[in-house]
Motif scaffolding. Structure first.
Motif, PDB file in Angstrom:
ATOM      1  N   SER A  11      40.600  66.743  36.902  1.00  0.00           N
ATOM      2  CA  SER A  11      41.353  65.922  37.836  1.00  0.00           C
ATOM      3  C   SER A  11      42.785  65.667  37.375  1.00  0.00           C
ATOM      4  O   SER A  11      43.535  65.000  38.055  1.00  0.00           O
ATOM      5  CB  SER A  11      40.633  64.586  38.064  1.00  0.00           C
ATOM      6  N   SER A  12      43.190  66.212  36.244  1.00  0.00           N
ATOM      7  CA  SER A  12      44.536  65.963  35.752  1.00  0.00           C
ATOM      8  C   SER A  12      45.524  67.043  36.174  1.00  0.00           C
ATOM      9  O   SER A  12      46.509  67.278  35.496  1.00  0.00           O
ATOM     10  CB  SER A  12      44.509  65.840  34.228  1.00  0.00           C
ATOM     11  N   THR A  13      45.264  67.722  37.297  1.00  0.00           N
ATOM     12  CA  THR A  13      46.147  68.789  37.747  1.00  0.00           C
ATOM     13  C   THR A  13      47.347  68.274  38.532  1.00  0.00           C
ATOM     14  O   THR A  13      48.232  69.032  38.852  1.00  0.00           O
ATOM     15  CB  THR A  13      45.384  69.804  38.615  1.00  0.00           C
ATOM     16  N   GLY A  14      47.363  67.020  38.870  1.00  0.00           N
ATOM     17  CA  GLY A  14      48.543  66.475  39.530  1.00  0.00           C
ATOM     18  C   GLY A  14      48.239  65.777  40.833  1.00  0.00           C
ATOM     19  O   GLY A  14      48.710  64.686  41.065  1.00  0.00           O
ATOM     20  N   THR A  15      47.468  66.390  41.724  1.00  0.00           N
ATOM     21  CA  THR A  15      47.179  65.761  42.995  1.00  0.00           C
ATOM     22  C   THR A  15      45.852  65.021  42.921  1.00  0.00           C
ATOM     23  O   THR A  15      45.039  65.269  42.045  1.00  0.00           O
ATOM     24  CB  THR A  15      47.127  66.806  44.125  1.00  0.00           C
ATOM     25  N   ALA A  16      45.639  64.144  43.865  1.00  0.00           N
ATOM     26  CA  ALA A  16      44.430  63.323  43.839  1.00  0.00           C
ATOM     27  C   ALA A  16      43.170  64.167  44.014  1.00  0.00           C
ATOM     28  O   ALA A  16      42.143  63.886  43.433  1.00  0.00           O
ATOM     29  CB  ALA A  16      44.499  62.268  44.937  1.00  0.00           C
ATOM     30  N   ARG A  20      46.321  72.336  44.283  1.00  0.00           N
ATOM     31  CA  ARG A  20      47.714  72.687  44.017  1.00  0.00           C
ATOM     32  C   ARG A  20      48.528  72.454  45.279  1.00  0.00           C
ATOM     33  O   ARG A  20      48.014  72.526  46.389  1.00  0.00           O
ATOM     34  CB  ARG A  20      47.805  74.154  43.596  1.00  0.00           C
ATOM     35  N   SER A  21      49.809  72.204  45.100  1.00  0.00           N
ATOM     36  CA  SER A  21      50.663  71.970  46.258  1.00  0.00           C
ATOM     37  C   SER A  21      50.979  73.291  46.956  1.00  0.00           C
ATOM     38  O   SER A  21      50.809  74.369  46.389  1.00  0.00           O
ATOM     39  CB  SER A  21      51.960  71.291  45.829  1.00  0.00           C
ATOM     40  N   LEU A  22      51.459  73.189  48.190  1.00  0.00           N
ATOM     41  CA  LEU A  22      51.794  74.374  48.963  1.00  0.00           C
ATOM     42  C   LEU A  22      52.890  75.177  48.278  1.00  0.00           C
ATOM     43  O   LEU A  22      52.860  76.406  48.261  1.00  0.00           O
ATOM     44  CB  LEU A  22      52.245  73.963  50.371  1.00  0.00           C
ATOM     45  N   GLY A  23      53.841  74.499  47.671  1.00  0.00           N
ATOM     46  CA  GLY A  23      54.932  75.180  46.976  1.00  0.00           C
ATOM     47  C   GLY A  23      54.442  76.026  45.816  1.00  0.00           C
ATOM     48  O   GLY A  23      54.952  77.119  45.580  1.00  0.00           O
ATOM     49  N   SER A  24      53.452  75.558  45.090  1.00  0.00           N
ATOM     50  CA  SER A  24      52.949  76.332  43.952  1.00  0.00           C
ATOM     51  C   SER A  24      52.175  77.563  44.425  1.00  0.00           C
ATOM     52  O   SER A  24      52.125  78.561  43.729  1.00  0.00           O
ATOM     53  CB  SER A  24      52.074  75.465  43.057  1.00  0.00           C
ATOM     54  N   TYR A  25      51.579  77.493  45.620  1.00  0.00           N
ATOM     55  CA  TYR A  25      50.904  78.671  46.159  1.00  0.00           C
ATOM     56  C   TYR A  25      51.905  79.701  46.675  1.00  0.00           C
ATOM     57  O   TYR A  25      51.644  80.884  46.660  1.00  0.00           O
ATOM     58  CB  TYR A  25      49.967  78.292  47.311  1.00  0.00           C
TER      59      TYR A  25
END
Length: 55
Positions: A11-16, A20-25
Motif C-alpha cells: 500500500s506504500s505505492t502512493g495512491t490510496a 499507479r497514476s495515469l501519467g505513469s502508465y
C-alpha cells in the motif's frame, strides 16, 4: 504469523488504492513513441545509395 508487513509494503505505492497514476502508465509509451518518431525522421532524411534508389 502476521501478514501486516506485506500489506503495508503493497500500500506504500502512493495512491490510496495502491495503483499507479495515469501519467505513469502513459510515460513509457509516449517516450518510446518519441524515440521511434525521431528515428523515423532521421532515417527518412538520409540519402539513398544508388542501389537503393528507385529507377
Amino acid at each position: 504469523m502476521s501478514v501486516a508487513p506485506a500489506a503495508q509494503a503493497r500500500s506504500s505505492t502512493g495512491t490510496a488504492a495502491g495503483g499507479r497514476s495515469l501519467g505513469s502508465y502513459l510515460l513509457m509509451p509516449l517516450l518510446l513513441a518519441g524515440v521511434l518518431l525521431a528515428l523515423y525522421l532521421y532515417v527518412s532524411n538520409q540519402e539513398l545509395d544508388s542501389i537503393e534508389a528507385a529507377p
